[in-house]
Each structure stands twice: as C-alpha cells, then as structure tokens.
Design an enzyme around this catalytic site. Structure first.
Site, PDB file in Angstrom:
ATOM      1  N   LYS A   1      15.253 -43.802  40.254  1.00 30.66           N
ATOM      2  CA  LYS A   1      16.552 -44.477  40.141  1.00 30.66           C
ATOM      3  C   LYS A   1      16.446 -46.003  40.219  1.00 30.66           C
ATOM      4  O   LYS A   1      17.203 -46.711  39.562  1.00 30.66           O
ATOM      5  CB  LYS A   1      17.513 -43.966  41.218  1.00 30.66           C
ATOM      6  CG  LYS A   1      17.970 -42.529  40.989  1.00 30.66           C
ATOM      7  CD  LYS A   1      19.009 -42.106  41.997  1.00 30.66           C
ATOM      8  CE  LYS A   1      19.380 -40.643  41.816  1.00 30.66           C
ATOM      9  NZ  LYS A   1      20.447 -40.214  42.729  1.00 30.66           N
TER      10      LYS A   1
ATOM     11  N   GLY B   1      18.454 -45.554  52.712  1.00 22.91           N
ATOM     12  CA  GLY B   1      17.536 -45.510  51.574  1.00 22.91           C
ATOM     13  C   GLY B   1      18.322 -45.513  50.272  1.00 22.91           C
ATOM     14  O   GLY B   1      19.488 -45.931  50.228  1.00 22.91           O
TER      15      GLY B   1
ATOM     16  N   ASN C   1      20.617 -46.247  60.687  1.00 24.52           N
ATOM     17  CA  ASN C   1      19.330 -45.867  60.111  1.00 24.52           C
ATOM     18  C   ASN C   1      18.222 -45.960  61.146  1.00 24.52           C
ATOM     19  O   ASN C   1      18.300 -46.751  62.091  1.00 24.52           O
ATOM     20  CB  ASN C   1      19.004 -46.781  58.920  1.00 24.52           C
ATOM     21  CG  ASN C   1      17.915 -46.201  58.040  1.00 24.52           C
ATOM     22  OD1 ASN C   1      17.949 -45.010  57.728  1.00 24.52           O
ATOM     23  ND2 ASN C   1      16.956 -47.009  57.648  1.00 24.52           N
TER      24      ASN C   1
ATOM     25  N   SER D   1      21.456 -29.932  36.662  1.00 23.67           N
ATOM     26  CA  SER D   1      22.192 -30.779  35.707  1.00 23.67           C
ATOM     27  C   SER D   1      22.291 -30.170  34.313  1.00 23.67           C
ATOM     28  O   SER D   1      23.368 -30.242  33.694  1.00 23.67           O
ATOM     29  CB  SER D   1      21.564 -32.177  35.649  1.00 23.67           C
ATOM     30  OG  SER D   1      21.770 -32.822  36.883  1.00 23.67           O
TER      31      SER D   1
HETATM   32  P1  ATR Z   1      16.556 -41.318  49.394  1.00 21.73           P
HETATM   33  O1  ATR Z   1      16.465 -41.772  47.968  1.00 21.73           O
HETATM   34  O2  ATR Z   1      16.711 -39.844  49.568  1.00 21.73           O
HETATM   35  O3  ATR Z   1      17.580 -42.081  50.178  1.00 21.73           O
HETATM   36  P2  ATR Z   1      14.596 -42.888  50.753  1.00 21.73           P
HETATM   37  O4  ATR Z   1      14.987 -44.116  50.005  1.00 21.73           O
HETATM   38  O5  ATR Z   1      13.152 -42.626  51.005  1.00 21.73           O
HETATM   39  O6  ATR Z   1      15.114 -41.599  50.017  1.00 21.73           O
HETATM   40  O7  ATR Z   1      15.400 -42.893  52.136  1.00 21.73           O
HETATM   41  C1  ATR Z   1      15.292 -41.855  53.053  1.00 21.73           C
HETATM   42  C2  ATR Z   1      16.265 -42.113  54.203  1.00 21.73           C
HETATM   43  O8  ATR Z   1      16.162 -41.048  55.168  1.00 21.73           O
HETATM   44  C3  ATR Z   1      15.967 -43.382  54.969  1.00 21.73           C
HETATM   45  O9  ATR Z   1      17.173 -43.901  55.481  1.00 21.73           O
HETATM   46  C4  ATR Z   1      15.050 -42.878  56.088  1.00 21.73           C
HETATM   47  O10 ATR Z   1      14.985 -43.709  57.232  1.00 21.73           O
HETATM   48  P3  ATR Z   1      13.970 -44.986  57.235  1.00 21.73           P
HETATM   49  O11 ATR Z   1      14.622 -46.027  56.394  1.00 21.73           O
HETATM   50  O12 ATR Z   1      13.859 -45.332  58.663  1.00 21.73           O
HETATM   51  O13 ATR Z   1      12.681 -44.466  56.639  1.00 21.73           O
HETATM   52  C5  ATR Z   1      15.757 -41.597  56.427  1.00 21.73           C
HETATM   53  N1  ATR Z   1      14.861 -40.622  57.103  1.00 21.73           N
HETATM   54  C6  ATR Z   1      13.853 -39.935  56.546  1.00 21.73           C
HETATM   55  N2  ATR Z   1      13.264 -39.120  57.460  1.00 21.73           N
HETATM   56  C7  ATR Z   1      13.931 -39.332  58.638  1.00 21.73           C
HETATM   57  C8  ATR Z   1      13.819 -38.791  59.957  1.00 21.73           C
HETATM   58  N3  ATR Z   1      12.904 -37.860  60.256  1.00 21.73           N
HETATM   59  N4  ATR Z   1      14.690 -39.227  60.898  1.00 21.73           N
HETATM   60  C9  ATR Z   1      15.625 -40.159  60.592  1.00 21.73           C
HETATM   61  N5  ATR Z   1      15.793 -40.698  59.367  1.00 21.73           N
HETATM   62  C10 ATR Z   1      14.957 -40.288  58.402  1.00 21.73           C
END
Ligand code: ATR
Length: 278
Positions: free
Chosen positions: A65, A128, A150, A16
């Site tokens: 955020k 997320g 999801n 940024s």
């Molecule tokens: P971000 O701000 O990057 O969105 P987050 O709020 O922690 O971070 O969300 C991460 C997202 O990636 C979520 O949708 C998570 O799924 P869950 O809600 O079931 O936790 C998804 N995610 C993370 N690791 C994953 C994996 N190994 N397989 C599938 N989905 C994954």
C-alpha cells in the site's frame, strides 16, 4: 472485458474477487476482477504490466500500500494523508492513487452498525499502515476525540502530528498514548494493530470501555476472534472488519464504475457464505 484485480502477498485468501464480481452482477456491469500474487520486490513492474495489458484499476493490499501511493502520478487527499493507497485507477492515462479503507470503516460503523461517530470518544489501537489509512476519515466524521495508542509511542506521535491540522479543523481532540497508559474510557475502540497475527493477546488494559461501547476489530475471521471475545467479556459490543472489507470495495467500485453497489446485501451474503450458510 474491463479488467481489474487485487495485488498483494499473500493473496490466496482474498475475498475481493468474489465481492467485486458480485457487485458487477448486481449492478449489471461487465468486468473481470482477478487476483495477482506479487513478488515482494516486483510490485512496480507488475503494476506497469497490468496497466499495459489494459487494466483499468486495481486494489492493493499488504505489503504494497505504501509503494502504491509512492508510485502513482497523482494521489487523492485521503491517500496523501495516509501515505498509502488501496485503490489505483487509470484516469486520462495516469495512475491515480486513492485510499478507501477509512471510508469503508466509517460506512460500516455508521451505515451498517448504525452507530454515529460524531461527538464520540474514540480509541484507535495501532499506528501502522492500517491505522494510518483510517485516521483521516475517522476525523472527518467529527468525533469529540481520538486517542491513538501504540506499542511504539513515537509512531503514534507521528500520526497525530500528520493529522493535527485536520483534527483542529474538525474541532476534534487528537492525542497519542502508549498502550498501558490509557486512563480514560471510550465509546468506540478500534483495533488496527496486528498483535493477533503474532499470537499475542489484546495489547490494552481492560476497563477502557464505557458501558455498551463498540469494540471493532479491523480484521475478520479467526484473527478478529480474540479481541472480540475479550471485548465482550468486558461489557462491549463486538464487531469484526468484514463490513469494512465490503464497504472499502464498494467505494473502489464507485470510483471505477461510477455506480454504488448494494454493499449491505453483499455483506450479508458474504457473512452467510463464510458461516457455511450459503
Ligand atoms: P499494518 O499494515 O497491519 O498496520 P504494520 O504497519 O506493520 O501493519 O503495523 C502493525 C501495528 O500493530 C503497529 O501499530 C504495531 O505496533 P508497533 O508500531 O509498536 O510495531 C502493532 N503491533 C504488532 N504486534 C503487536 C503486539 N504484539 N502488541 C502490540 N502492538 C502490536
């Protein structure tokens, strides 16, 4: 000089400062844009300090955020819908929270990649913070449908419920799904999950792409490569999130400075820099 920054943890690799400094050069604006590493429990205090020091605006990234939206005195409609903010500004003495991530994504897909979202069937993988930030602006682009898929179905259900009224207003079908239950094909697949960061593979079955579909990973650099490679192998056109990064910054710059910077040029330059061409 007018002071701006990005706050996050980690922040070391943030692009940024480079992007905003380049915007400032190209538009003849005088400003300083820095980066601040914030302790995980220190965001509220650092934000106050920054604005007391004369800061005019800041970008906010992982993991602050949600806190940014909650701390602000005012939130725009899109930040309220996302319940998260990536762009704060001081306006008439109060902190206003906005969210330019979704506009950045839509501008990159429609403006830079030249792919119209209206009337298309979209799949958004993840529910997320990253997914929540873009769902509203995606709906405003009037797709025929958006499926939010999801790993944790309840979180997809929750996003669908939050955005139900907007979807109805836009005449867009909005549904939630588990990752393995996807049984239709899509024009545009957007990966907003963080599965690649944990070293996991692509979390959805192959066969979700219509021929020539766009597969978009909201990450860039090495984190986006696994999904993009997989998508290419299954007949899609792949794009990373570097353009989204530049376009969300352009939208923030417009809010702060009232000038739209030449984002396409800066994206080309950033890509060349990252590929070692400049
Ligand atoms: P971000 O701000 O990057 O969105 P987050 O709020 O922690 O971070 O969300 C991460 C997202 O990636 C979520 O949708 C998570 O799924 P869950 O809600 O079931 O936790 C998804 N995610 C993370 N690791 C994953 C994996 N190994 N397989 C599938 N989905 C994954």
């Amino acid at each position: 000089m007018d002071l701006y920054c990005v706050m996050g943890n980690p922040i070391e690799h943030s692009r940024s400062p480079w992007i905003h400094s380049r915007f400032a050069e190209l538009t003849g604006q005088r400003l300083h844009y820095g980066k601040r590493l914030i302790a995980l429990n220190g965001f509220a205090a650092e934000l106050k300090t920054f604005f007391l020091e004369g800061g005019l605006g800041c970008n906010v990234t992982v993991p602050f955020k949600f806190e940014a939206a909650a701390l602000a005195s005012q939130t725009t409609a899109r930040a309220t819908l996302a319940a998260a903010s990536n762009t704060l500004s001081l306006q008439e003495g109060v902190i206003v929270a906005d969210n330019t991530d979704g506009a950045g994504l839509v501008d990159d897909i429609q403006g830079n990649a030249g792919i119209d979202l209206s009337g298309r069937h979209l799949l958004l993988i993840g529910a997320g913070g990253a997914a929540a930030g873009v769902l509203g602006p995606l709906l405003l682009a009037r797709p025929a449908s958006i499926t939010v898929a999801n790993r944790t179905l309840a979180k997809a259900d929750n996003q669908v419920a939050r955005h139900g009224a907007l979807a109805a207003q836009q005449h867009a079908e909005l549904v939630a799904s588990g990752l393995q239950e996807l049984n239709r094909k899509f024009d545009i697949v957007i990966n907003a999950s963080s599965s690649s960061l944990s070293g996991s593979g692509v979390p959805v079955p192959a066969g979700i792409f219509k021929p020539g579909a766009l597969a978009y990973d909201m990450m860039y650099g090495p984190a986006a490569q696994g999904f993009m490679q997989w998508a290419l192998e299954h007949g899609a056109v792949a794009r990373d999130g570097l353009g989204m990064l530049v376009e969300q910054a352009a939208e923030a710059f417009l809010i702060w400075r009232g000038v739209r910077p030449p984002s396409r040029q800066v994206l080309d330059e950033l890509r060349a820099t990252m590929q070692g061409l400049l």
